[in-house]
Design a protein around this motif. Structure first.
Motif, PDB file in Angstrom:
ATOM      1  N   ALA A  56      36.924  38.263  35.567  1.00 48.42           N
ATOM      2  CA  ALA A  56      35.519  38.050  35.940  1.00 48.42           C
ATOM      3  C   ALA A  56      35.065  36.604  35.837  1.00 48.42           C
ATOM      4  CB  ALA A  56      34.617  38.960  35.120  1.00 48.42           C
ATOM      5  N   HIS A  57      35.965  35.627  35.980  1.00 47.00           N
ATOM      6  CA  HIS A  57      35.482  34.263  36.170  1.00 47.00           C
ATOM      7  C   HIS A  57      34.694  34.201  37.478  1.00 47.00           C
ATOM      8  CE1 HIS A  57      38.624  32.380  33.285  1.00 47.00           C
ATOM      9  NE2 HIS A  57      37.488  32.629  32.677  1.00 47.00           N
ATOM     10  N   ASN A  58      33.638  33.378  37.473  1.00 52.00           N
ATOM     11  CA  ASN A  58      32.684  33.447  38.580  1.00 52.00           C
ATOM     12  C   ASN A  58      33.329  33.153  39.934  1.00 52.00           C
ATOM     13  OD1 ASN A  58      32.692  30.503  37.711  1.00 52.00           O
ATOM     14  ND2 ASN A  58      31.352  30.376  39.498  1.00 52.00           N
ATOM     15  N   ASP A  59      34.370  32.295  39.942  1.00 49.14           N
ATOM     16  CA  ASP A  59      34.974  31.975  41.241  1.00 49.14           C
ATOM     17  C   ASP A  59      35.690  33.188  41.845  1.00 49.14           C
ATOM     18  OD1 ASP A  59      36.737  31.503  39.021  1.00 49.14           O
ATOM     19  OD2 ASP A  59      38.113  30.390  40.305  1.00 49.14           O
ATOM     20  N   HIS A  60      36.086  34.156  41.035  1.00 50.83           N
ATOM     21  CA  HIS A  60      36.806  35.331  41.543  1.00 50.83           C
ATOM     22  C   HIS A  60      35.882  36.494  41.899  1.00 50.83           C
ATOM     23  CE1 HIS A  60      40.992  33.965  40.653  1.00 50.83           C
ATOM     24  NE2 HIS A  60      40.286  33.097  39.951  1.00 50.83           N
ATOM     25  N   PRO A  93      36.965  46.714  31.843  1.00 56.65           N
ATOM     26  CA  PRO A  93      35.728  46.595  31.054  1.00 56.65           C
ATOM     27  C   PRO A  93      35.747  45.475  30.025  1.00 56.65           C
ATOM     28  CG  PRO A  93      36.933  48.621  30.506  1.00 56.65           C
ATOM     29  CD  PRO A  93      37.579  48.046  31.723  1.00 56.65           C
ATOM     30  N   ASP A  94      36.913  45.013  29.601  1.00 54.32           N
ATOM     31  CA  ASP A  94      36.953  43.906  28.640  1.00 54.32           C
ATOM     32  C   ASP A  94      36.397  42.613  29.236  1.00 54.32           C
ATOM     33  OD1 ASP A  94      38.060  45.693  26.904  1.00 54.32           O
ATOM     34  OD2 ASP A  94      40.032  44.738  26.794  1.00 54.32           O
ATOM     35  N   ASP A  95      36.229  42.558  30.554  1.00 53.48           N
ATOM     36  CA  ASP A  95      35.647  41.368  31.184  1.00 53.48           C
ATOM     37  C   ASP A  95      34.164  41.534  31.528  1.00 53.48           C
ATOM     38  OD1 ASP A  95      37.706  39.587  30.969  1.00 53.48           O
ATOM     39  OD2 ASP A  95      37.854  39.171  33.118  1.00 53.48           O
ATOM     40  N   LEU A 106      38.668  49.486  35.563  1.00 58.52           N
ATOM     41  CA  LEU A 106      40.123  49.533  35.666  1.00 58.52           C
ATOM     42  C   LEU A 106      40.735  49.916  34.318  1.00 58.52           C
ATOM     43  CD1 LEU A 106      40.675  46.236  37.669  1.00 58.52           C
ATOM     44  CD2 LEU A 106      41.023  48.562  38.553  1.00 58.52           C
ATOM     45  N   VAL A 107      41.832  50.666  34.387  1.00 58.42           N
ATOM     46  CA  VAL A 107      42.569  51.089  33.196  1.00 58.42           C
ATOM     47  C   VAL A 107      44.038  50.730  33.406  1.00 58.42           C
ATOM     48  CG1 VAL A 107      43.270  53.077  31.804  1.00 58.42           C
ATOM     49  CG2 VAL A 107      40.982  53.012  32.816  1.00 58.42           C
ATOM     50  N   ASP A 108      44.688  50.244  32.348  1.00 55.99           N
ATOM     51  CA  ASP A 108      46.113  49.937  32.432  1.00 55.99           C
ATOM     52  C   ASP A 108      46.883  51.165  32.910  1.00 55.99           C
ATOM     53  OD1 ASP A 108      48.318  47.971  31.668  1.00 55.99           O
ATOM     54  OD2 ASP A 108      48.942  49.785  30.610  1.00 55.99           O
ATOM     55  N   GLY A 109      47.750  50.967  33.875  1.00 57.18           N
ATOM     56  CA  GLY A 109      48.564  52.060  34.396  1.00 57.18           C
ATOM     57  C   GLY A 109      47.975  52.805  35.579  1.00 57.18           C
ATOM     58  N   GLN A 110      46.700  52.574  35.816  1.00 61.71           N
ATOM     59  CA  GLN A 110      46.038  53.187  36.975  1.00 61.71           C
ATOM     60  C   GLN A 110      46.659  52.677  38.276  1.00 61.71           C
ATOM     61  OE1 GLN A 110      41.995  51.949  36.897  1.00 61.71           O
ATOM     62  NE2 GLN A 110      41.476  52.796  38.900  1.00 61.71           N
ATOM     63  N   VAL A 111      46.621  53.506  39.319  1.00 62.59           N
ATOM     64  CA  VAL A 111      47.126  53.095  40.622  1.00 62.59           C
ATOM     65  C   VAL A 111      45.973  53.060  41.624  1.00 62.59           C
ATOM     66  CG1 VAL A 111      48.684  53.652  42.521  1.00 62.59           C
ATOM     67  CG2 VAL A 111      49.409  54.054  40.155  1.00 62.59           C
ATOM     68  N   ILE A 112      45.793  51.908  42.254  1.00 61.51           N
ATOM     69  CA  ILE A 112      44.826  51.756  43.340  1.00 61.51           C
ATOM     70  C   ILE A 112      45.610  51.878  44.642  1.00 61.51           C
ATOM     71  CG2 ILE A 112      43.203  50.193  44.466  1.00 61.51           C
ATOM     72  CD1 ILE A 112      42.073  50.772  41.810  1.00 61.51           C
ATOM     73  N   GLY A 122      39.824  40.763  29.976  1.00 63.46           N
ATOM     74  CA  GLY A 122      40.044  41.889  30.885  1.00 63.46           C
ATOM     75  C   GLY A 122      40.847  41.504  32.111  1.00 63.46           C
ATOM     76  N   ALA A 123      41.671  40.476  32.007  1.00 67.20           N
ATOM     77  CA  ALA A 123      42.497  40.073  33.148  1.00 67.20           C
ATOM     78  C   ALA A 123      43.527  41.160  33.456  1.00 67.20           C
ATOM     79  CB  ALA A 123      43.200  38.751  32.861  1.00 67.20           C
ATOM     80  N   VAL A 124      43.712  41.419  34.729  1.00 67.09           N
ATOM     81  CA  VAL A 124      44.736  42.369  35.167  1.00 67.09           C
ATOM     82  C   VAL A 124      45.587  41.744  36.262  1.00 67.09           C
ATOM     83  CG1 VAL A 124      43.255  44.365  34.664  1.00 67.09           C
ATOM     84  CG2 VAL A 124      43.359  43.450  37.003  1.00 67.09           C
ATOM     85  N   CYS A 125      46.825  42.276  36.385  1.00 65.05           N
ATOM     86  CA  CYS A 125      47.673  42.012  37.536  1.00 65.05           C
ATOM     87  C   CYS A 125      47.870  43.330  38.262  1.00 65.05           C
ATOM     88  CB  CYS A 125      49.012  41.431  37.108  1.00 65.05           C
ATOM     89  SG  CYS A 125      48.890  39.828  36.270  1.00 65.05           S
ATOM     90  N   LEU A 126      48.239  43.253  39.528  1.00 62.19           N
ATOM     91  CA  LEU A 126      48.462  44.446  40.351  1.00 62.19           C
ATOM     92  C   LEU A 126      49.868  44.376  40.908  1.00 62.19           C
ATOM     93  CD1 LEU A 126      45.039  44.179  42.136  1.00 62.19           C
ATOM     94  CD2 LEU A 126      45.661  45.971  40.512  1.00 62.19           C
TER      95      LEU A 126
END
Ligand SMILES: [Fe+2]
Length: 209
Positions: free
Chosen positions: A65-69, A88-90, A107-113, A131-135
């Motif tokens: 959730a940095h503003n540029d993103h 939610p941590d972000d 978003l939850v770890d392990g979830q599939v979009i 709350g950074a995530v990778c996909l």
């Protein structure tokens, strides 16, 4: 038809801790001719909506959730009806930019979009932001890393809400464990691969960034 990946670069500013910097961001669009998801609605909702075209936009996934993103996420959601997803941590970072508009879903770890046959698995990779995530899509052999891993090393951890030992743990345990040929599609700049970055982990730890 398999999902394809498109990259749009948008320009604007990143602000945190009283500083402001000009930045170019990668906006990733994963989809086919009928539907798509956007990873990081950066800076320019109109440009992203134009790139999506008449496809149905099902999700706007925020890598952090940095503003540029996230700057254009509410406007793009209003234009398209897409669901805004954030770990939610972000939420504390999100509220610095959008105090009057919460994300739609957590978003939850392990979830599939799902996106037009692509399966984007959420990897919670804190450090650059809590709350950074990778996909990760194993079938496509791609990993969208936001600002967690770049060509040349980890994302920045010098400002508030960041923590260097935490990003190193995330990168070592979650990302470098992926197949070496995995394409790393980043939040800024050029792509790399897991195999190109993995040999440098000890250098990053030694230099401290
Ligand atoms: Fe960032």
């Amino acid at each position: 038809m398999a999902a394809r990946i498109e990259r749009l670069v948008t320009s604007g500013q990143f602000s945190l801790d009283g500083g402001t910097w000009d930045v170019d961001n990668n906006v990733w669009i994963v989809g086919d001719d009928h539907e798509a998801v956007v990873i990081d609605a950066a800076h320019d909702a109109a440009a992203i909506a134009e790139a999506v075209g008449d496809r149905r936009l099902t999700a706007i996934v925020c890598t952090h959730a940095h503003n540029d993103h996230i700057g254009a996420a509410p406007a793009l959601a209003d234009l398209t009806g897409a669901t805004i997803w954030l770990h939610p941590d972000d939420l504390p970072l999100w509220r610095l930019t959008h105090p009057d508009r919460e994300p739609d879903a957590h978003l939850v770890d392990g979830q599939v979009i799902e996106a037009a046959g692509a399966d984007l698995t959420v990897l919670h990779t804190p450090g650059h932001a809590p709350g950074a995530v990778c996909l990760y899509d194993e079938g496509l052999g791609v990993l969208f890393t936001g600002d967690t891993l770049f060509q040349g090393g980890p994302g920045a951890t010098g400002r508030s809400y960041s923590h260097f030992p935490t990003i190193i743990t995330s990168i070592r345990d979650r990302l470098l464990a992926l197949p070496p040929g995995t394409r790393v599609l980043t939040g800024h700049g050029d792509e790399t691969t897991i195999g190109d970055e993995a040999p440098h982990l000890e250098e990053w730890i030694a230099r401290g960034h």
